[in-house]
Scaffold this motif. Structure first.
Motif, mmCIF file in Angstrom:
data_model
loop_
_atom_site.group_PDB
_atom_site.id
_atom_site.type_symbol
_atom_site.label_atom_id
_atom_site.label_comp_id
_atom_site.label_asym_id
_atom_site.label_seq_id
_atom_site.Cartn_x
_atom_site.Cartn_y
_atom_site.Cartn_z
ATOM 1 N N PHE A 162 5.333 -10.387 -0.736
ATOM 2 C CA PHE A 162 4.728 -9.325 0.073
ATOM 3 C C PHE A 162 3.667 -8.578 -0.724
ATOM 4 C CE2 PHE A 162 4.707 -4.908 1.644
ATOM 5 C CZ PHE A 162 4.309 -5.138 2.956
ATOM 6 N N TYR A 163 3.962 -8.251 -1.980
ATOM 7 C CA TYR A 163 2.968 -7.574 -2.817
ATOM 8 C C TYR A 163 1.757 -8.471 -3.066
ATOM 9 C CZ TYR A 163 6.668 -4.185 -3.809
ATOM 10 O OH TYR A 163 7.656 -3.235 -3.684
ATOM 11 N N ASN A 164 2.015 -9.759 -3.260
ATOM 12 C CA ASN A 164 0.902 -10.699 -3.421
ATOM 13 C C ASN A 164 0.044 -10.748 -2.167
ATOM 14 O OD1 ASN A 164 0.533 -11.982 -5.938
ATOM 15 N ND2 ASN A 164 2.425 -13.134 -5.682
ATOM 16 N N LEU A 165 0.679 -10.671 -1.003
ATOM 17 C CA LEU A 165 -0.052 -10.697 0.259
ATOM 18 C C LEU A 165 -0.854 -9.419 0.452
ATOM 19 C CD1 LEU A 165 -0.553 -12.133 3.010
ATOM 20 C CD2 LEU A 165 1.424 -10.877 3.886
ATOM 21 N N VAL A 166 -0.232 -8.278 0.231
ATOM 22 C CA VAL A 166 -0.889 -6.989 0.480
ATOM 23 C C VAL A 166 -2.030 -6.753 -0.491
ATOM 24 C CG1 VAL A 166 -0.546 -4.483 0.431
ATOM 25 C CG2 VAL A 166 1.148 -5.951 1.528
ATOM 26 N N PHE A 167 -1.817 -7.041 -1.772
ATOM 27 C CA PHE A 167 -2.835 -6.748 -2.781
ATOM 28 C C PHE A 167 -3.682 -7.972 -3.131
ATOM 29 C CE2 PHE A 167 0.671 -3.744 -3.627
ATOM 30 C CZ PHE A 167 -0.007 -2.553 -3.431
ATOM 31 N N GLY A 168 -3.079 -9.161 -3.057
ATOM 32 C CA GLY A 168 -3.803 -10.362 -3.463
ATOM 33 C C GLY A 168 -4.664 -10.969 -2.379
ATOM 34 N N PHE A 169 -4.234 -10.874 -1.121
ATOM 35 C CA PHE A 169 -5.003 -11.502 -0.052
ATOM 36 C C PHE A 169 -6.375 -10.847 0.155
ATOM 37 C CE2 PHE A 169 -6.178 -12.237 4.402
ATOM 38 C CZ PHE A 169 -6.151 -13.629 4.432
ATOM 39 N N PRO A 170 -6.484 -9.506 0.157
ATOM 40 C CA PRO A 170 -7.818 -8.905 0.344
ATOM 41 C C PRO A 170 -8.746 -9.066 -0.851
ATOM 42 C CG PRO A 170 -6.052 -7.345 0.859
ATOM 43 C CD PRO A 170 -5.434 -8.481 0.121
ATOM 44 N N ALA A 171 -8.192 -9.303 -2.049
ATOM 45 C CA ALA A 171 -9.009 -9.323 -3.269
ATOM 46 C C ALA A 171 -10.143 -10.351 -3.212
ATOM 47 C CB ALA A 171 -8.122 -9.556 -4.496
#
Length: 315
Positions: free
Chosen positions: A95-104
């Motif tokens: 979830f953290y990868n999705l929230v912070f990593g996806f928009p990056a």
């Protein structure tokens, strides 16, 4: 009888059309053949082995000779002390990868798209792509050195009055370290597909926006982002479909017994229980099958929601 005959005729016609297309475009079919064989041999063919999740598998008896136990291994996992822990850790890290990593990578692609100096743009792209090609062993070694006592991160924390301790021995630091370094590793490489999508946006749309008085940020909001939405939604669906899957390699290389409470995920649990310790193949196959079932449900749900609200879908 008439309906059956009509169905047979349609099937025969479809086969003839397919065969004609194969003969006409045989070079293209030959190019795609290795990919099809790869997925069949390494992805689809091994799926028959999932049946050992419902058996008491022993290598001596083989897959079909082992005793059938039904849902016993699933029940053992659900009642295990580790069930809540690995499920929670897997979900939170993903979830953290999705929230912070996806928009990056989206943000990086938008920034790169605005750079007009080609040399500087090429340098930034090269530097941001490099971590993807560095061996994971080397990456994890750098992370360990960076976070050990006396490393740059620990020294920085000590400079501001915090303790200078190995950060990877603290369960509270594991997830931030794992997620932030994963973003650093993949942000540049993942931005390539968005840059490709940006190159397909009609330049006339930007010209029209300029004529209407739109500034740089307004053009991004009204032209660039709408042009990226289909690509973003497709990749988001795929990302959600793998939400409960965290690769065990990096986890295993970075975690230790002190951080199991926040670092142990389903894939690392399967590796440790199925190979490193007990060789309990049936139990760990059941755990992996449970993980795949959750991902399948998430993929179907994400595709339906996207189809309903944005029109973009995988099928």
């Amino acid at each position: 009888m008439l309906t059956t005959w009509q169905g047979s005729e349609r099937m025969a016609k479809s086969i003839r059309l397919l065969w004609d297309d194969v003969r006409k475009n045989r070079a293209i079919y030959l190019m795609v053949l290795p990919v099809v064989l790869y997925f069949f041999i390494f992805k689809y063919f091994p799926m028959y082995g999932a049946v050992i999740a419902f058996k008491d598998f022993t290598p001596a008896k083989g897959v079909w000779g082992s005793d059938w136990v039904g849902l016993e291994h699933f029940k053992d996992f659900f009642e295990s002390y580790y069930f809540v822990r690995v499920l929670r850790n897997t979900f939170l890290i993903s979830f953290y990868n999705l929230v912070f990593g996806f928009p990056a990578p989206i943000i990086l692609a938008l920034l790169l798209n605005e750079i007009r100096q080609k040399l500087f743009k090429s340098v930034v792209q090269t530097v941001s792509y490099l971590p993807h090609f560095i061996s994971l062993i080397v990456i994890c070694g750098l992370i360990i050195d960076f976070t050990n006592r006396g490393g740059a991160a620990s020294s920085l924390i000590a400079f501001f009055g915090g303790p200078s301790t190995p950060l990877l021995n603290d369960a509270g630091y594991f997830r931030p370290i794992f997620v932030s370094t994963s973003i650093w590793q993949e942000m540049g490489w993942s931005s390539i597909i968005y840059l490709a999508a940006l190159s397909g946006i009609n330049p006339e749309l930007y010209e029209a926006a300029k004529v209407d008085g739109a500034g740089r940020f307004r053009q991004i909001w009204s032209v660039t982002l709408p042009g990226l939405i289909p690509t973003i939604m497709i990749l988001l669906i795929l990302r959600i479909g793998g939400l409960m899957e965290v690769g065990f390699e990096k986890i295993v290389l970075l975690y230790n017994p002190n951080t199991y409470e926040t670092a142990d995920v389903i894939s690392s649990f399967v590796y440790r229980e199925g190979l490193a310790q007990g060789n309990d193949y049936s139990y760990t196959t059941a755990v992996g099958l449970f993980q795949s079932a959750i991902n399948f449900v998430l993929l179907i749900s994400a595709n339906r929601i996207s189809r309903r609200f944005s029109g973009s879908r995988l099928w």
